[in-house]
Motif scaffolding. Sequence first.
Motif, PDB file in Angstrom:
ATOM      1  N   CYS A  67      -4.431   9.504  -6.738  1.00  0.00           N
ATOM      2  CA  CYS A  67      -2.820   9.770  -5.983  1.00  0.00           C
ATOM      3  C   CYS A  67      -2.634   8.558  -4.902  1.00  0.00           C
ATOM      4  CB  CYS A  67      -2.784  10.996  -5.422  1.00  0.00           C
ATOM      5  SG  CYS A  67      -2.819  12.546  -6.373  1.00  0.00           S
ATOM      6  N   LYS A  68      -1.357   8.576  -4.479  1.00  0.00           N
ATOM      7  CA  LYS A  68      -1.016   7.568  -3.677  1.00  0.00           C
ATOM      8  C   LYS A  68      -0.741   7.869  -2.239  1.00  0.00           C
ATOM      9  CE  LYS A  68       0.807   3.827  -4.686  1.00  0.00           C
ATOM     10  NZ  LYS A  68       0.160   2.666  -4.343  1.00  0.00           N
ATOM     11  N   VAL A 127       0.066  11.821  -2.333  1.00  0.00           N
ATOM     12  CA  VAL A 127       1.058  12.500  -3.193  1.00  0.00           C
ATOM     13  C   VAL A 127       0.794  12.071  -4.775  1.00  0.00           C
ATOM     14  CG1 VAL A 127       2.774  10.713  -2.654  1.00  0.00           C
ATOM     15  CG2 VAL A 127       3.510  12.729  -3.902  1.00  0.00           C
ATOM     16  N   ASP A 128       1.037  12.605  -5.833  1.00  0.00           N
ATOM     17  CA  ASP A 128       1.038  12.276  -7.054  1.00  0.00           C
ATOM     18  C   ASP A 128       2.242  11.777  -7.392  1.00  0.00           C
ATOM     19  OD1 ASP A 128       1.031  11.986  -9.795  1.00  0.00           O
ATOM     20  OD2 ASP A 128       0.552  14.017 -10.241  1.00  0.00           O
ATOM     21  N   PRO A 129       2.478  10.298  -7.456  1.00  0.00           N
ATOM     22  CA  PRO A 129       3.713   9.495  -7.655  1.00  0.00           C
ATOM     23  C   PRO A 129       4.346   9.922  -9.083  1.00  0.00           C
ATOM     24  CG  PRO A 129       1.789   8.018  -8.198  1.00  0.00           C
ATOM     25  CD  PRO A 129       1.247   9.700  -7.442  1.00  0.00           C
ATOM     26  N   GLU A 160       0.605  -1.146   0.111  1.00  0.00           N
ATOM     27  CA  GLU A 160       0.089  -0.080   0.047  1.00  0.00           C
ATOM     28  C   GLU A 160       0.792   1.422   0.151  1.00  0.00           C
ATOM     29  OE1 GLU A 160      -3.275   0.291  -0.319  1.00  0.00           O
ATOM     30  OE2 GLU A 160      -4.244  -1.625   0.515  1.00  0.00           O
ATOM     31  N   SER A 161       2.209   1.070   0.116  1.00  0.00           N
ATOM     32  CA  SER A 161       3.082   2.459  -0.040  1.00  0.00           C
ATOM     33  C   SER A 161       3.384   2.920  -1.108  1.00  0.00           C
ATOM     34  CB  SER A 161       4.460   1.907   0.641  1.00  0.00           C
ATOM     35  OG  SER A 161       5.204   1.197  -0.432  1.00  0.00           O
ATOM     36  N   VAL A 162       4.016   3.983  -1.227  1.00  0.00           N
ATOM     37  CA  VAL A 162       4.258   4.647  -2.520  1.00  0.00           C
ATOM     38  C   VAL A 162       5.540   4.312  -3.318  1.00  0.00           C
ATOM     39  CG1 VAL A 162       6.105   6.359  -1.310  1.00  0.00           C
ATOM     40  CG2 VAL A 162       4.346   7.383  -3.314  1.00  0.00           C
ATOM     41  N   HIS A 163       6.246   3.203  -2.623  1.00  0.00           N
ATOM     42  CA  HIS A 163       7.513   2.519  -3.358  1.00  0.00           C
ATOM     43  C   HIS A 163       6.773   1.844  -4.657  1.00  0.00           C
ATOM     44  CE1 HIS A 163       9.734   3.711   0.268  1.00  0.00           C
ATOM     45  NE2 HIS A 163       8.879   3.210   0.941  1.00  0.00           N
TER      46      HIS A 163
END
Length: 485
Positions: A362-363, A411-413, A58-61
Amino acid sequence: MALLLRATTWGLCPWRGYSSKGAQGALSKGFVEALKAVVGPSSVSTAAVIREQHGRDESVHRCQPPDAVVWPQNVYQVCRLAALCYCQGVPIIPFGTGTGLEGGVCAVQGGVCINLTHMDRILELNLEDFSVVVEPGVTRKALNTHLRDSGLWFPVDPGADASLCGMAATGASGTNAVRYGTMRDNVLNLEVVLPNGQLLHTAGPGRHFRIQEECSWLQPHGALCGLRGDTGPHHSHHPAPAPCEATVAATCAFPSVQAAVDSTVHILQAAVPVARIEFLDDVTMDACNRHSKLNCSVAPTLFLEFHGSKQALAEQLQRAEEITRHNGASHFSWAKEPEERSRLWAARHNVWYAVLALRPGCKGYSTDVCVPISRLPEILVQTKEDLKASGLTGAIVGHVGDGNFHCILVVDPEDPEELHRVEAFAQHLGRRALALHGTCTGEHGIGLGKRQLLQEEVGAVGVETMRQLKAMLDPRGLMNPGKVL
């Protein structure tokens, strides 16, 4: 316990099945066939879409998929898979439900993802000892559904319906931690598959006692609960506390972050035995109202819950209300019926998705620092000011009863500048927590994003000691490599 297995190593070394090619390796056809021989052809996949599903959480990575995904049915198969990978130098990444927030399932060096969701049996329930033996793929909700008619429950509640192996791997906390402790406090034994396929029972085969003797302080149990799968998938014993006679939840809004967190500190200092005490800032409350159809004040808010006899509850509620009103609380609302409480806590558990809905597409990037209770008002007020100044879309929510809180940043990745600001904010928050004698991670683990902060927290000697312990357990560096160390 139902699965008391002897320590056995399968010496399967007929292929040179793996060659590292940068960050992504390649499995030979023969090696894939060997995997199928262990778990069956239908339980192995090399399809790109399946691998991508298992290369992210579920992370932004960013997604980093494994080379293959396997679904073992029992611990014998896990041991054989581990031994096979060990012989060929193939990395192993355990997978529970994919709800992690630090990139723990990303296959940064490729390898084999072991998906444990098919190992989801509840093996043994001991009502007299308040303990249960489960397979690693059991989720916390499934366990509590099973326990519903027994008069027992499992209290560790991180919000997501995570697998118990994932919760053990991260040392999960949650809304009940202030009274019932974290995952580390609620795990009595782990059956761990080591990299070479051997089995380790961290408290001894079949044992589920509560108190560790002084002479056994070097037991591996405490060290292995919280290693993010670096030493292998787990089977766990969990104590389930007896239910209370009555339960009451409450919400109260405050004029400021300072007032809300001061109330938290004062309630704990007054020894009011609160079972849950959660902080949600105004942005979080607005998101919850929209997403979960609540009608709460858009203000810094505490969610509280109390467990006990009716007489004890009356005293607890009176004392808590006095403290919160002294700090300027308003709109104090009690939820006594199960349906009301469930609706309230469902909204709290869905905060992640509620905040993400503020910017569709977004993430989310979630921080999780923890500080001593006395420093909690200071850091939360400063963090709220920093969040406003940053221009980022974000919310603050936390298990403030044990000093742990999160900033959820949306955040927009695809925007490198915004990603940089988010990372800078998270690094600054982590260092602020360290300066206040806290930790850079309360329950998410280190993962891909906090390795530098870990170095600053425990020092070079601490990291080197961790590295040596890791090398002793995993000499070939195959268990979930590229994380933490």
